[in-house]
Write a protein that holds these residues in place. Structure first.
Motif, PDB file in Angstrom:
ATOM      1  N   GLU A  25     -44.634 -18.712   7.259  1.00 56.02           N
ATOM      2  CA  GLU A  25     -45.784 -18.644   6.364  1.00 56.02           C
ATOM      3  C   GLU A  25     -45.398 -18.284   4.935  1.00 56.02           C
ATOM      4  O   GLU A  25     -46.196 -18.440   4.005  1.00 56.02           O
ATOM      5  CB  GLU A  25     -46.800 -17.615   6.902  1.00 56.02           C
ATOM      6  CG  GLU A  25     -46.405 -16.159   6.747  1.00 56.02           C
ATOM      7  CD  GLU A  25     -45.362 -15.675   7.759  1.00 56.02           C
ATOM      8  OE1 GLU A  25     -44.959 -14.497   7.658  1.00 56.02           O
ATOM      9  OE2 GLU A  25     -44.960 -16.459   8.643  1.00 56.02           O
ATOM     10  N   ARG A  26     -44.160 -17.844   4.745  1.00 54.76           N
ATOM     11  CA  ARG A  26     -43.704 -17.432   3.422  1.00 54.76           C
ATOM     12  C   ARG A  26     -42.841 -18.489   2.740  1.00 54.76           C
ATOM     13  O   ARG A  26     -42.358 -18.273   1.629  1.00 54.76           O
ATOM     14  CB  ARG A  26     -42.928 -16.116   3.529  1.00 54.76           C
ATOM     15  CG  ARG A  26     -43.758 -14.988   4.146  1.00 54.76           C
ATOM     16  CD  ARG A  26     -42.977 -13.696   4.187  1.00 54.76           C
ATOM     17  NE  ARG A  26     -42.710 -13.234   2.838  1.00 54.76           N
ATOM     18  CZ  ARG A  26     -41.645 -12.511   2.501  1.00 54.76           C
ATOM     19  NH1 ARG A  26     -40.736 -12.177   3.410  1.00 54.76           N
ATOM     20  NH2 ARG A  26     -41.474 -12.110   1.259  1.00 54.76           N
ATOM     21  N   VAL A  27     -42.644 -19.625   3.391  1.00 53.36           N
ATOM     22  CA  VAL A  27     -41.817 -20.704   2.837  1.00 53.36           C
ATOM     23  C   VAL A  27     -42.720 -21.752   2.196  1.00 53.36           C
ATOM     24  O   VAL A  27     -43.610 -22.291   2.844  1.00 53.36           O
ATOM     25  CB  VAL A  27     -40.958 -21.358   3.935  1.00 53.36           C
ATOM     26  CG1 VAL A  27     -40.123 -22.500   3.336  1.00 53.36           C
ATOM     27  CG2 VAL A  27     -40.052 -20.325   4.591  1.00 53.36           C
ATOM     28  N   ARG A  28     -42.475 -22.031   0.922  1.00 56.20           N
ATOM     29  CA  ARG A  28     -43.222 -23.081   0.221  1.00 56.20           C
ATOM     30  C   ARG A  28     -42.409 -24.376   0.290  1.00 56.20           C
ATOM     31  O   ARG A  28     -41.785 -24.794  -0.689  1.00 56.20           O
ATOM     32  CB  ARG A  28     -43.482 -22.658  -1.217  1.00 56.20           C
ATOM     33  CG  ARG A  28     -44.434 -21.470  -1.341  1.00 56.20           C
ATOM     34  CD  ARG A  28     -44.475 -20.928  -2.754  1.00 56.20           C
ATOM     35  NE  ARG A  28     -45.513 -19.938  -2.970  1.00 56.20           N
ATOM     36  CZ  ARG A  28     -45.456 -18.666  -2.584  1.00 56.20           C
ATOM     37  NH1 ARG A  28     -44.374 -18.226  -1.926  1.00 56.20           N
ATOM     38  NH2 ARG A  28     -46.443 -17.836  -2.835  1.00 56.20           N
ATOM     39  N   LEU A  29     -42.432 -24.982   1.460  1.00 61.45           N
ATOM     40  CA  LEU A  29     -41.544 -26.107   1.725  1.00 61.45           C
ATOM     41  C   LEU A  29     -41.813 -27.286   0.784  1.00 61.45           C
ATOM     42  O   LEU A  29     -40.901 -28.053   0.460  1.00 61.45           O
ATOM     43  CB  LEU A  29     -41.679 -26.548   3.183  1.00 61.45           C
ATOM     44  CG  LEU A  29     -40.507 -27.323   3.789  1.00 61.45           C
ATOM     45  CD1 LEU A  29     -39.199 -26.554   3.640  1.00 61.45           C
ATOM     46  CD2 LEU A  29     -40.780 -27.644   5.257  1.00 61.45           C
TER      47      LEU A  29
END
Length: 223
Positions: free
Chosen positions: A154-158
């Motif tokens: 949820e913390r990765v801005r892929l």
């Protein structure tokens, strides 16, 4: 088990304490600043039941001067880090029989090694292990992105993930020493996060934990 969760009467003197060492520094446009701290803590948490150890609160800052030109980076430098690790080791070994620093940031290496040498010279049972796999790319690429997709997706801005400089680190080091990571990568990435998956991250974490466990088991820890 985390030391921070216990009241002091539940702390039994002796045993091993694992101390995760991380950093607060840029990890490209798609990863949070505490990637190294998250990874070091995960490795320590997985390592604890294998060794019967407790896990101390993580140290969330380290020697990150090479990333200082990127906003958000917080660095205390090598000398301050070494002093901090020495004092942590001295404090912990007043009641723990062994302390192992679990290092998640390559920039901490010089300070951690110097601190461990100092503590060992004082007769303290102190060691350190890295969070690494031999095929890892240097920074914010496939390796760290996959680990974060496994540990904190949820913390990765892929959608913001972009390829950085993919040349071998040994070729980049001279320019990095002179001008930091910014001199070789405008987006702060050394590697290519394309293709990163949680499944890859789960496998990498397992390999990191087993490698650290083997180092501790056979005594192959760097000083």
């Amino acid at each position: 088990m985390s030391l921070a969760d216990r009241p002091w009467p539940e702390i039994v003197p002796g045993g091993t304490v694992l101390v995760p060492l991380g950093s607060t520094e840029q990890h490209g446009p798609h990863l949070p600043l505490d990637v190294d701290t998250v990874i070091a803590t995960a490795v320590a948490d997985e390592l604890a039941p294998l060794t019967g150890a407790s896990v101390a609160p993580a140290v969330p800052v380290g020697a990150s001067g090479e990333h200082q030109s990127f906003p958000g980076t917080i660095s205390i430098g090598t000398e301050a880090l070494a002093a901090l690790v020495v004092e942590l080791g001295r404090s912990l070994t007043t009641w723990a029989s062994r302390v192992v620093f679990v290092n998640g940031h390559g920039g901490n290496l010089e300070g951690v090694q110097a601190a461990v040498r100092t503590l060992r010279a004082e007769g303290r049972d102190v060691a350190w292990v890295p969070c690494q796999v031999p095929y890892a790319d240097p920074h914010a690429g496939l390796t760290e992105t996959s680990l974060m997709l496994h540990l904190a997706p949820e913390r990765v801005r892929l959608r913001n993930a972009a390829r950085g400089n993919t040349r071998p680190l040994r070729e980049l080091l001279p320019r990095m020493r002179a001008g930091g990571v910014e001199a070789v990568s405008a987006n702060g990435v050394l590697g290519d996060p394309t293709g990163a998956t949680a499944e890859i991250g789960k496998r990498i974490l397992s390999e990191m934990v087993l490698a650290a466990y083997d180092r501790l088991r056979i005594g192959a820890v760097a000083g």
